[in-house]
Design an enzyme around this catalytic site. Sequence first.
Site, PDB file in Angstrom:
ATOM      1  N   ALA A   1      45.382  42.345  27.127  1.00 15.33           N
ATOM      2  CA  ALA A   1      44.194  42.813  26.410  1.00 15.33           C
ATOM      3  C   ALA A   1      42.962  41.946  26.681  1.00 15.33           C
ATOM      4  O   ALA A   1      41.835  42.442  26.661  1.00 15.33           O
ATOM      5  CB  ALA A   1      44.490  42.876  24.916  1.00 15.33           C
TER       6      ALA A   1
ATOM      7  N   ARG B   1      40.878  43.830  42.875  1.00 16.21           N
ATOM      8  CA  ARG B   1      40.102  42.581  42.888  1.00 16.21           C
ATOM      9  C   ARG B   1      40.268  41.843  41.548  1.00 16.21           C
ATOM     10  O   ARG B   1      39.977  40.660  41.449  1.00 16.21           O
ATOM     11  CB  ARG B   1      38.617  42.869  43.140  1.00 16.21           C
ATOM     12  N   HIS B   2      40.690  42.575  40.511  1.00 12.32           N
ATOM     13  CA  HIS B   2      40.893  41.934  39.198  1.00 12.32           C
ATOM     14  C   HIS B   2      42.257  41.246  39.212  1.00 12.32           C
ATOM     15  O   HIS B   2      43.293  41.898  39.221  1.00 12.32           O
ATOM     16  CB  HIS B   2      40.745  42.969  38.087  1.00 12.32           C
ATOM     17  N   ARG B   3      42.205  39.925  39.249  1.00 13.26           N
ATOM     18  CA  ARG B   3      43.393  39.133  39.567  1.00 13.26           C
ATOM     19  C   ARG B   3      44.328  38.883  38.398  1.00 13.26           C
ATOM     20  O   ARG B   3      45.483  38.544  38.581  1.00 13.26           O
ATOM     21  CB  ARG B   3      42.949  37.791  40.172  1.00 13.26           C
TER      22      ARG B   3
ATOM     23  N   ARG C   1      33.425  47.215  34.393  1.00 12.04           N
ATOM     24  CA  ARG C   1      33.656  48.502  35.063  1.00 12.04           C
ATOM     25  C   ARG C   1      33.273  49.712  34.227  1.00 12.04           C
ATOM     26  O   ARG C   1      33.271  50.836  34.734  1.00 12.04           O
ATOM     27  CB  ARG C   1      35.124  48.610  35.494  1.00 12.04           C
TER      28      ARG C   1
ATOM     29  N   GLN D   1      51.772  52.609  45.759  1.00 10.25           N
ATOM     30  CA  GLN D   1      52.522  53.386  46.756  1.00 10.25           C
ATOM     31  C   GLN D   1      52.168  52.877  48.155  1.00 10.25           C
ATOM     32  O   GLN D   1      51.000  52.661  48.464  1.00 10.25           O
ATOM     33  CB  GLN D   1      52.132  54.855  46.646  1.00 10.25           C
TER      34      GLN D   1
ATOM     35  N   GLN E   1      38.838  48.266  44.814  1.00 10.24           N
ATOM     36  CA  GLN E   1      38.004  47.554  43.821  1.00 10.24           C
ATOM     37  C   GLN E   1      38.858  47.094  42.640  1.00 10.24           C
ATOM     38  O   GLN E   1      38.680  45.997  42.110  1.00 10.24           O
ATOM     39  CB  GLN E   1      36.908  48.479  43.289  1.00 10.24           C
ATOM     40  N   LEU E   2      39.796  47.956  42.239  1.00  5.99           N
ATOM     41  CA  LEU E   2      40.636  47.643  41.073  1.00  5.99           C
ATOM     42  C   LEU E   2      41.435  46.356  41.279  1.00  5.99           C
ATOM     43  O   LEU E   2      41.483  45.496  40.399  1.00  5.99           O
ATOM     44  CB  LEU E   2      41.576  48.832  40.817  1.00  5.99           C
TER      45      LEU E   2
HETATM   46  C1  FAD Z   1      29.424  46.453  39.780  1.00  5.17           C
HETATM   47  C2  FAD Z   1      30.248  45.559  40.678  1.00  5.17           C
HETATM   48  C3  FAD Z   1      29.905  45.401  42.003  1.00  5.17           C
HETATM   49  C4  FAD Z   1      30.658  44.572  42.847  1.00  5.17           C
HETATM   50  N1  FAD Z   1      30.302  44.448  44.155  1.00  5.17           N
HETATM   51  C5  FAD Z   1      31.023  43.638  44.974  1.00  5.17           C
HETATM   52  C6  FAD Z   1      30.655  43.453  46.346  1.00  5.17           C
HETATM   53  O1  FAD Z   1      29.692  44.007  46.806  1.00  5.17           O
HETATM   54  N2  FAD Z   1      31.448  42.668  47.124  1.00  5.17           N
HETATM   55  C7  FAD Z   1      32.543  42.009  46.631  1.00  5.17           C
HETATM   56  O2  FAD Z   1      33.210  41.299  47.374  1.00  5.17           O
HETATM   57  N3  FAD Z   1      32.903  42.170  45.334  1.00  5.17           N
HETATM   58  C8  FAD Z   1      32.184  42.948  44.504  1.00  5.17           C
HETATM   59  N4  FAD Z   1      32.562  43.093  43.195  1.00  5.17           N
HETATM   60  C9  FAD Z   1      33.805  42.428  42.735  1.00  5.17           C
HETATM   61  C10 FAD Z   1      33.501  41.151  41.947  1.00  5.17           C
HETATM   62  O3  FAD Z   1      32.813  40.212  42.734  1.00  5.17           O
HETATM   63  C11 FAD Z   1      34.809  40.539  41.421  1.00  5.17           C
HETATM   64  O4  FAD Z   1      35.632  40.144  42.508  1.00  5.17           O
HETATM   65  C12 FAD Z   1      35.596  41.494  40.581  1.00  5.17           C
HETATM   66  O5  FAD Z   1      34.763  42.160  39.662  1.00  5.17           O
HETATM   67  C13 FAD Z   1      36.701  40.717  39.848  1.00  5.17           C
HETATM   68  O6  FAD Z   1      36.159  40.186  38.670  1.00  5.17           O
HETATM   69  P1  FAD Z   1      36.292  38.703  38.168  1.00  5.17           P
HETATM   70  O7  FAD Z   1      36.237  37.762  39.314  1.00  5.17           O
HETATM   71  O8  FAD Z   1      35.386  38.476  37.007  1.00  5.17           O
HETATM   72  O9  FAD Z   1      37.610  38.644  37.451  1.00  5.17           O
HETATM   73  P2  FAD Z   1      39.209  38.818  37.493  1.00  5.17           P
HETATM   74  O10 FAD Z   1      39.779  38.663  38.835  1.00  5.17           O
HETATM   75  O11 FAD Z   1      39.352  40.089  36.771  1.00  5.17           O
HETATM   76  O12 FAD Z   1      39.572  37.564  36.646  1.00  5.17           O
HETATM   77  C14 FAD Z   1      39.163  37.435  35.272  1.00  5.17           C
HETATM   78  C15 FAD Z   1      38.524  36.097  35.039  1.00  5.17           C
HETATM   79  O13 FAD Z   1      39.504  35.068  35.282  1.00  5.17           O
HETATM   80  C16 FAD Z   1      38.861  33.945  35.835  1.00  5.17           C
HETATM   81  N5  FAD Z   1      39.421  33.715  37.171  1.00  5.17           N
HETATM   82  C17 FAD Z   1      40.221  34.553  37.877  1.00  5.17           C
HETATM   83  N6  FAD Z   1      40.560  33.989  39.055  1.00  5.17           N
HETATM   84  C18 FAD Z   1      39.945  32.789  39.083  1.00  5.17           C
HETATM   85  C19 FAD Z   1      39.882  31.765  40.039  1.00  5.17           C
HETATM   86  N7  FAD Z   1      40.518  31.827  41.216  1.00  5.17           N
HETATM   87  N8  FAD Z   1      39.174  30.674  39.746  1.00  5.17           N
HETATM   88  C20 FAD Z   1      38.509  30.562  38.583  1.00  5.17           C
HETATM   89  N9  FAD Z   1      38.497  31.520  37.632  1.00  5.17           N
HETATM   90  C21 FAD Z   1      39.217  32.616  37.882  1.00  5.17           C
HETATM   91  C22 FAD Z   1      37.371  34.249  35.891  1.00  5.17           C
HETATM   92  O14 FAD Z   1      36.777  33.777  34.714  1.00  5.17           O
HETATM   93  C23 FAD Z   1      37.335  35.757  35.924  1.00  5.17           C
HETATM   94  O15 FAD Z   1      36.125  36.306  35.434  1.00  5.17           O
HETATM   95  C24 FAD Z   1      31.814  43.897  42.332  1.00  5.17           C
HETATM   96  C25 FAD Z   1      32.147  44.059  40.989  1.00  5.17           C
HETATM   97  C26 FAD Z   1      31.379  44.877  40.158  1.00  5.17           C
HETATM   98  C27 FAD Z   1      31.789  45.018  38.713  1.00  5.17           C
END
Ligand code: FAD
Length: 230
Positions: A159, A80-82, A169, A89, A77-78
Amino acid sequence: MVYVALISYTPDPERTIAAAARVSTSSVGATKLMEELTPQAVDRLLTRLIASGHLSPFEHASFTFAIEGLSRVTSHQLVRHRMASYTQQSQRYVSLKELDYITPATISAKPELEARYHDMVRAAHRLYLEMLDAGIPAEDARYVLPQATETRLVMTMNAHELIHVCSLRLCLRAQWEIVELFERIKAEVEKVAPRLGAELKPKCYRLGYCDEAESCGIFPTATEVTRERR
Ligand SMILES: Cc1cc2nc3c(=O)[nH]c(=O)nc-3n(C[C@H](O)[C@H](O)[C@H](O)COP(=O)(O)OP(=O)(O)OC[C@H]3O[C@@H](n4cnc5c(N)ncnc54)[C@H](O)[C@@H]3O)c2cc1C
């Protein structure tokens, strides 16, 4: 249990953010601003930037964390934050002779199921070791390891992204292990940047309502707010 240590960070992170922000409207450069800005001015500026949603200056302060004792469930899950950098590891290069794994409290609360849980994890690990002994490479034997397996990684996040990720989160409706992880990350940031640390909070505290389908109870949902106003 997850362990977090802040191993490195931008020196004077809050002043760096404030100086970067002031560059846009100042006749002097960031070097001078770094010397001149008082702690009060830094605090005021950070407050204004957050209130107005001008968060790009926050990208000039980065934080690097050592994270250990996190399950693979949660590391997935972590990452996923790009807008962050990760080094994890490898289960290809590191053979897990011992298996450290997470047991959720809901499972520990049911002793019979907990015993079966441990049996299952240990059986998976025994098969993994047998496969290694039979010459199967770790990169293939690892397919049998459970998601509960602990991992360690290094994460660098600026930040701006920390504020964003914590807004998602630290929500009590997020999964418990990732909530714990970001509670520890927040605690580490607060030690060196208390003003910034205070901004690491669930999104409802900023919105004044919960935008999830169901609220944890701290704030009403948007639907409940609308209903009350009618
Ligand atoms: C409670 C919860 C439940 C979830 N459940 C699921 C699930 O069931 N299945 C699943 O697949 N995922 C799930 N997720 C993951 C979620 O869909 C996101 O992939 C994840 O939280 C990453 O967040 P983000 O996309 O906002 O931002 P980050 O990747 O942290 O990026 C930060 C911001 O940068 C911008 N950004 C980054 N990349 C791009 C891009 N390519 N194009 C345009 N803008 C961009 C956006 O504004 C984004 O908000 C869940 C997340 C949470 C918090």
